[in-house]
Scaffold this motif. Structure first.
Motif, PDB file in Angstrom:
ATOM      1  N   GLN A  47       0.827  -1.201   0.000  1.00  0.00           N
ATOM      2  CA  GLN A  47       0.000   0.000   0.000  1.00  0.00           C
ATOM      3  C   GLN A  47       0.869   1.263   0.000  1.00  0.00           C
ATOM      4  N   LEU A  48       1.986   1.192   0.713  1.00  0.00           N
ATOM      5  CA  LEU A  48       2.912   2.320   0.733  1.00  0.00           C
ATOM      6  C   LEU A  48       3.491   2.557  -0.661  1.00  0.00           C
ATOM      7  N   GLU A  54       0.750   6.366  -7.082  1.00  0.00           N
ATOM      8  CA  GLU A  54      -0.479   7.064  -7.446  1.00  0.00           C
ATOM      9  C   GLU A  54      -0.455   8.560  -7.139  1.00  0.00           C
ATOM     10  N   ASN A  55       0.554   9.003  -6.403  1.00  0.00           N
ATOM     11  CA  ASN A  55       0.561  10.408  -5.981  1.00  0.00           C
ATOM     12  C   ASN A  55       1.873  11.110  -6.315  1.00  0.00           C
ATOM     13  N   GLU A  56       2.515  10.674  -7.379  1.00  0.00           N
ATOM     14  CA  GLU A  56       3.808  11.245  -7.747  1.00  0.00           C
ATOM     15  C   GLU A  56       3.719  12.747  -7.973  1.00  0.00           C
ATOM     16  N   ASP A  57       2.740  13.200  -8.723  1.00  0.00           N
ATOM     17  CA  ASP A  57       2.635  14.631  -9.027  1.00  0.00           C
ATOM     18  C   ASP A  57       2.421  15.452  -7.766  1.00  0.00           C
ATOM     19  N   GLN A  58       1.604  14.939  -6.859  1.00  0.00           N
ATOM     20  CA  GLN A  58       1.332  15.664  -5.617  1.00  0.00           C
ATOM     21  C   GLN A  58       2.594  15.760  -4.761  1.00  0.00           C
ATOM     22  N   ILE A  59       3.372  14.691  -4.733  1.00  0.00           N
ATOM     23  CA  ILE A  59       4.619  14.676  -3.970  1.00  0.00           C
ATOM     24  C   ILE A  59       5.633  15.633  -4.586  1.00  0.00           C
ATOM     25  N   ALA A  74      14.031  15.651  -7.571  1.00  0.00           N
ATOM     26  CA  ALA A  74      12.998  15.111  -6.683  1.00  0.00           C
ATOM     27  C   ALA A  74      12.705  13.652  -6.997  1.00  0.00           C
ATOM     28  N   ILE A  75      12.684  13.322  -8.285  1.00  0.00           N
ATOM     29  CA  ILE A  75      12.407  11.945  -8.699  1.00  0.00           C
ATOM     30  C   ILE A  75      13.578  11.025  -8.366  1.00  0.00           C
ATOM     31  N   THR A  76      14.791  11.438  -8.758  1.00  0.00           N
ATOM     32  CA  THR A  76      15.940  10.524  -8.668  1.00  0.00           C
ATOM     33  C   THR A  76      16.549  10.438  -7.279  1.00  0.00           C
ATOM     34  N   THR A  77      16.453  11.517  -6.487  1.00  0.00           N
ATOM     35  CA  THR A  77      17.092  11.484  -5.172  1.00  0.00           C
ATOM     36  C   THR A  77      16.094  11.273  -4.036  1.00  0.00           C
ATOM     37  N   GLU A  78      14.809  11.239  -4.368  1.00  0.00           N
ATOM     38  CA  GLU A  78      13.832  11.068  -3.303  1.00  0.00           C
ATOM     39  C   GLU A  78      12.819   9.979  -3.660  1.00  0.00           C
ATOM     40  N   LEU A  79      12.008  10.212  -4.674  1.00  0.00           N
ATOM     41  CA  LEU A  79      10.906   9.297  -4.971  1.00  0.00           C
ATOM     42  C   LEU A  79      11.393   7.920  -5.420  1.00  0.00           C
ATOM     43  N   VAL A 164       1.024  16.735   2.859  1.00  0.00           N
ATOM     44  CA  VAL A 164       0.761  15.642   1.914  1.00  0.00           C
ATOM     45  C   VAL A 164       0.892  14.296   2.623  1.00  0.00           C
ATOM     46  N   MET A 165       1.928  14.153   3.449  1.00  0.00           N
ATOM     47  CA  MET A 165       2.098  12.905   4.206  1.00  0.00           C
ATOM     48  C   MET A 165       0.925  12.678   5.147  1.00  0.00           C
ATOM     49  N   ALA A 166       0.509  13.749   5.841  1.00  0.00           N
ATOM     50  CA  ALA A 166      -0.589  13.627   6.798  1.00  0.00           C
ATOM     51  C   ALA A 166      -1.888  13.228   6.120  1.00  0.00           C
TER      52      ALA A 166
END
Length: 516
Positions: A47-48, A54-59, A74-79, A164-166
């Motif tokens: 689920q995580l 499902e929420n890449e753009d929001q993140i 943001a994509i390569t060093t975080e997501l 966003v996390m909350a």
């Protein structure tokens, strides 16, 4: 009492009540036993992963708002790091969770020994702002895999990311087991007053001390992921074109706001001159007329950090860069020369896009300089000379070592990530995250069979030299020996024979004493 003071007290009581309620709910969920199920854990981990996908753009939008983080960074060093570390856990955590059956010695031949991987209970994860999703949610995955319930406290300095996390965590994960608490210092302070079973903190050494003191109140085990001044040694054997690119990239990513970013450079005067020339050319290639107009360069997180960094530039000798703009919290990539160890820029972790250069005449001088300071989170070495590489590794201490590269050790799930001394304690990533949030619980089982009791009867009084010799034989550790089944049988047979012989001898002695 003024109205303002009364309002502050009311808010404080509300924060305390909210924190207490969240922790109480998480503890109740743990005691229900639901997180012990491997099937439940796997569902939560998947689920995580679904939440990330499902929420890449929001993140990405939150990271852009909080840190002006370029999409690619943001994509390569975080997501992507989050996803890949999570996949590594999903694919392997069932094996990690299996009961371990360690080897036994002769004295335990008939006993059962095993090691269980059990969760600590309810875990607090306190994240930081520079990689808000990565640093808050990567430990969460390890804690879930280990079977804990978790309270996550993201940093208030990245408010969009925290919100966003909350919003997403209770939507995708079990809301009774996994919680996100937003807010600032008061909320964190109240959480630290609660009795957790494990605390995982990422941030500054100064706050790390506060967290550690709070944990000590309840003797709670703690992982502290701190920072420090991570040095770079660069010698003339390195490919300076490649080294300059990798070093500058590691310093420019997230505008230098990375815990393992190169903090200062140790090199000779000749290497300094060549590095400065390459740095000027590289920054023109990367950012054109200036990084301030580039969409590929981030910003300092807050006014407080901006003014802290600009103060480090006062009276400094700038060889490259030095541009600043308070209106957008911009500090360009900057190289400082003629730096003395006593300068302000060498007294604290920079955590920004500034590289001071300290001149050293040899690798031995570099080693002495590194060892004269607190142990860094990581140590970078740029050299083709394997002797130099091994010398620095063997004669210094640091959380990790990165040779001929920067930052990329963070992306290897099989490598433990953590500090030593002032740069932290404990480690995580991949299996190491699972082990950090797992307690190794030993289990010893002895049966009630009569032969086994006969074999161990020598431990009971009255004591004798014969009993002592027999017990010494059984207890002796045999180097490199892991007894096979046949060996077990042989030792067992000898032990039984000795036990019965000892018993028979005791009976004979007793009979003779009776006759006398």
């Amino acid at each position: 009492m003024t109205a303002k003071t009364r309002q502050q007290e009311d808010q404080g009581e509300e924060i305390m009540a909210d924190s207490s309620q969240v922790v109480k709910m998480a503890k109740k969920a743990f005691l229900s036993g639901k997180t012990r199920s491997i099937k439940f854990r796997e569902k939560q981990l998947r689920q995580l992963l679904k939440m990330y996908e499902e929420n890449e753009d929001q993140i990405l939008s939150a990271l852009a708002t909080d840190l002006c983080k370029p999409r690619q960074e943001a994509i390569t060093t975080e997501l992507e790091v989050l996803k890949n570390d999570l996949l590594h856990i999903i694919y392997n955590f069932k094996d990690w969770a299996k009961t371990e059956k360690p080897s036994k010695s002769a004295v335990n031949i008939l006993d059962e020994v095993r090691i269980l991987r059990v969760p600590y209970g309810t875990v607090l994860v306190v994240g930081t702002w520079n990689y808000p999703f990565l640093i808050s949610l990567q430990p969460l995955a390890g804690a879930i895999a280990a079977g804990n319930t978790v309270v996550v406290k993201p940093s208030e300095l990245a408010p969009d990311s925290a919100e966003v996390m909350a919003k997403l965590v209770p939507k995708y994960l079990d809301p009774t087991c996994y919680h996100v608490v937003t807010g600032g210092v008061p909320e964190t302070t109240e959480l630290l007053r609660e009795r957790f079973d494990y605390i995982f903190y990422t941030g500054s050494t100064e706050v790390g001390r506060i967290v550690h003191r709070a944990a000590n109140q309840h003797l709670v085990p703690t992982t502290l992921e701190l920072g420090g001044k991570s040095p770079v040694f660069l010698d003339s054997t390195a490919d300076l074109d490649v080294a300059a690119r990798r070093l500058l990239w590691g310093k420019c990513v997230n505008a230098g706001q990375t815990c393992v970013a190169p903090d200062y450079l140790l090199c000779s005067k000749q290497v300094q001159a060549e590095f400065v020339a390459r740095a000027k050319a590289l920054l023109r290639d990367w950012y054109g007329k200036g990084a301030i107009g580039s969409p590929d360069y981030g910003r300092v997180v807050s006014d407080k950090h901006y003014w802290r960094l600009t103060k480090l530039l006062e009276n400094a000798s700038v060889a490259v860069g030095g541009e600043t703009d308070a209106s957008v919290r911009f500090i360009g990539p900057t190289v400082l020369v003629n730096v003395k160890p006593s300068d302000p820029v060498m007294q604290e972790e920079i955590f920004g896009p500034i590289i001071p250069i300290i001149i050293v005449d040899s690798v031995f001088e570099a080693i002495d300089f590194i060892n004269s300071r607190e142990h860094p989170l990581t140590l970078h070495i740029f050299s083709k000379d394997r002797t130099v590489q091994e010398m620095i590794v063997s004669k210094t201490r640091s959380g990790s070592v990165c040779i001929n590269e920067t930052l990329l050790q963070m992306c290897v799930s099989s490598l433990p990530f953590g500090g030593v001394g002032y740069s932290g304690m404990g480690a995580y990533h991949g299996r190491h995250s699972f082990e950090t949030f797992s307690h190794k619980r030993s289990v010893f089982v002895k049966n009630y069979n009569r032969i086994g009791e006969k074999l161990s009867a020598s431990r009971y009084p009255p004591y004798s030299e014969g009993k002592t010799s027999f017990l010494k034989f059984l207890l002796k550790h045999r180097r490199g020996v892991n007894l096979s089944c046949i060996s077990y049988f042989v030792v067992f047979a000898l032990g039984v024979a000795a036990a019965f012989a000892g018993s028979a001898l005791a009976q004979v002695i007793s009979a003779n004493e009776d006759e006398t």
